[in-house]
Design a protein around this motif. Structure first.
Motif: not given
Length: 142
Positions: A57, A79, A86, A96, A98
């Motif tokens: 991110q 999302k 993620t 995370m 993505i």
């Protein structure tokens, strides 16, 4: 104040004013032609993810020229639309990663076609040479 530099200030000649007008025109063109009911920031984010595959991110925010809070909100909305997912980064479990969902991947060809059309319509008043010059100059000041 005769002879002062403020005497020759003409709003219609100021770069900020002209950029805002051009941006407003482009925004109208974007909204009329984008697919998937996306905002410009969502569009840019999807294209950047498509270019890079999985991305953190923080890195995505830098790639899409957005601050941390903005990119988080954009990712959350994408999302919710089912376009990105993620998961824990394979190299660093604290991060995370993505990536696009299948629906996000399926949308990319249409998004890119729309992006080309939006750019062409935005630059329509200019010749090809003027368009190239404008893009070159905007890159220099961006």
């Amino acid at each position: 104040m005769s002879g002062d530099e403020t005497d020759d200030y003409v709003l219609d000649d100021q770069i900020g004013f002209l950029l805002r007008l051009a941006s407003q025109r482009h925004s109208v063109i974007f909204q009329r032609n984008v697919v998937g009911n996306l905002t410009p920031t969502q569009f840019s984010t999807l294209v950047r993810i498509s270019e890079r595959g999985g991305v953190s991110q923080n890195h995505l925010g830098r790639l899409a020229a957005m601050d941390v809070a903005t990119i988080k909100g954009v990712v959350d909305r994408l999302k919710a639309k089912g376009l990105v997912q993620t998961r824990a980064d394979l190299k660093d479990k604290r991060r995370m990663s993505i990536s696009l969902t299948d629906a996000g991947h399926q949308m990319m060809d249409d998004l890119k076609r729309a992006g080309h059309k939006i750019s062409a319509l935005t630059l329509d008043p200019l010749s090809e040479a003027e368009s190239q010059t404008l893009v070159t100059l905007l890159r220099k000041i961006s």
